[in-house]
Write an enzyme that holds these catalytic residues in place. Structure first.
Site, mmCIF file in Angstrom:
data_model
loop_
_atom_site.group_PDB
_atom_site.id
_atom_site.type_symbol
_atom_site.label_atom_id
_atom_site.label_comp_id
_atom_site.label_asym_id
_atom_site.label_seq_id
_atom_site.Cartn_x
_atom_site.Cartn_y
_atom_site.Cartn_z
ATOM 1 N N LYS A 12 -19.553 -4.766 -34.120
ATOM 2 C CA LYS A 12 -19.314 -5.747 -33.061
ATOM 3 C C LYS A 12 -18.190 -6.669 -33.500
ATOM 4 C CE LYS A 12 -21.240 -6.781 -29.025
ATOM 5 N NZ LYS A 12 -21.477 -5.735 -28.007
ATOM 6 N N THR A 57 -24.445 -2.160 -31.456
ATOM 7 C CA THR A 57 -23.549 -3.291 -31.696
ATOM 8 C C THR A 57 -24.121 -4.565 -31.084
ATOM 9 O OG1 THR A 57 -22.191 -2.926 -29.711
ATOM 10 C CG2 THR A 57 -21.562 -1.747 -31.717
ATOM 11 N N ASP A 58 -24.921 -4.429 -30.038
ATOM 12 C CA ASP A 58 -25.572 -5.603 -29.464
ATOM 13 C C ASP A 58 -26.566 -6.207 -30.457
ATOM 14 O OD1 ASP A 58 -25.963 -7.233 -26.937
ATOM 15 O OD2 ASP A 58 -28.029 -6.584 -27.298
ATOM 16 N N ARG A 172 18.495 -24.310 -48.524
ATOM 17 C CA ARG A 172 18.106 -23.924 -47.173
ATOM 18 C C ARG A 172 16.733 -24.497 -46.844
ATOM 19 N NH1 ARG A 172 15.876 -17.623 -47.230
ATOM 20 N NH2 ARG A 172 14.503 -17.855 -49.044
ATOM 21 N N GLN A 221 10.080 -14.016 -52.078
ATOM 22 C CA GLN A 221 9.289 -13.152 -52.955
ATOM 23 C C GLN A 221 8.869 -13.905 -54.218
ATOM 24 O OE1 GLN A 221 12.043 -12.274 -51.348
ATOM 25 N NE2 GLN A 221 12.081 -10.089 -50.813
ATOM 26 N N ASN A 247 8.848 -14.984 -42.988
ATOM 27 C CA ASN A 247 9.898 -15.990 -43.146
ATOM 28 C C ASN A 247 10.223 -16.565 -41.771
ATOM 29 O OD1 ASN A 247 12.102 -17.541 -43.871
ATOM 30 N ND2 ASN A 247 12.929 -15.997 -45.258
ATOM 31 N N HIS A 249 12.359 -18.290 -39.810
ATOM 32 C CA HIS A 249 13.765 -18.637 -39.997
ATOM 33 C C HIS A 249 14.160 -19.889 -39.214
ATOM 34 C CE1 HIS A 249 14.453 -14.922 -42.108
ATOM 35 N NE2 HIS A 249 13.999 -14.207 -41.088
#
Length: 284
Positions: A12, A57-58, A172, A221, A247, A249
């Site tokens: 579930k 699943t219930d 940056r 990295q 990333n 940007h």
């Protein structure tokens, strides 16, 4: 021609359960998204439609709600273990129970502890697999943790060929949305009973953030490696850390058409495409 059912799993997905602890002077809200799955001897259900071995699943959904009432929720890792144990007890044909928990944070509004706002910088996560023999693989983690630093990040010296257009930079803006998963070293349910999961989570999260903020980055990295090793240094209970760092940007906007300079003040954010840096740091 004959075929084999080489792998199967069912369960579930995304059971939303909110638990309110009312025993103290201030209420505590735990808001979870729980996904369960069972693996085992369920081949007849797939090949013949024979459901005699299947825990529905219930019923798995109801297990989540029932245990939230019987045991409370507590830490996501502990709740995942309780749910997995109950599923294996209820379903003799299951060999492995898998439980994934996401927790969404709520904080009290003012004094009294009766009103709350959805807060927090991240989603807390836990993933657990429990075998019938008692072996367990448990991970905690975070998702949707957005961080940014305005300096202390460079990127240069990369491979250049005919399709390379990216300019090198020695300063940056660096931003990412962290998904981290740290795996516990213990391999039995009993070995995890006494673990202070709240302390592990808090310590690992603090280590991630401190490493990102304090590390002078030459590449995302390298930042990933620094963040992963910081978590392992901070929490000896953990065996490895897996990180996924998109990333996010931010590019310096050209304001020269307006007669304006732009000394690292105005950026435009691009949501896609983006670099995706991933890796696992493990103890030797």
């Amino acid at each position: 021609m004959s075929y084999d059912l080489s792998w199967n799993q069912y369960g579930k997905a995304e059971v939303r359960v909110v638990h309110v602890e009312r025993s103290g002077p201030e209420h505590v809200v735990r808001d979870l998204n729980v996904t369960t799955a069972l693996r085992g001897d369920f081949g007849p259900a797939y090949t013949d439609g024979d459901n005699a071995r299947v825990l529905t699943t219930d019923a798995q959904k109801n297990t989540v709600f029932g245990l939230a009432r019987e045991t409370g929720v507590g830490e996501p890792e502990a709740f995942a273990l309780a749910v997995a144990r109950q599923l294996l007890q209820a379903c003799p044909s299951a060999d492995v129970a898998r439980v994934v928990v996401e927790e969404f944070p709520w904080s009290p509004l003012g004094s009294g502890g009766r009103a709350f706002s959805r807060t927090g910088s991240h989603v807390r996560t836990a993933e657990l697999e429990l075998t019938r023999a008692g072996a367990v693989e448990l991970s905690g983690g975070v998702a949707e943790l957005v961080v940014l630093k305005t300096t202390g990040s460079e990127y240069h010296g990369f491979l250049k060929e005919r399709f390379t257009t990216l300019a090198e930079t020695d300063d940056r803006l660096l931003a990412t949305q962290v998904t981290a998963r740290w795996r516990y070293a213990a391999d039995t349910a009993g070995g995890l009973e006494g673990a202070d999961h709240a302390a592990v989570h808090a310590g690992a999260l603090a280590a991630l953030l401190e490493a990102f903020a304090g590390h002078h980055s030459l590449a995302l990295q390298q930042t990933l490696h620094a963040m992963g090793t910081a978590v392992l240094d901070a929490r000896p209970e953990l065996a490895e850390v897996t990180l996924s760092l998109p990333n996010k940007h931010h590019f310096l906007q050209d304001l020269s058409p307006f007669g304006l300079d732009n000394p690292g003040a105005v950026f435009h954010a691009d949501d896609r495409p983006y670099g995706l840096i991933e890796g696992t740091i493990s103890r030797r």
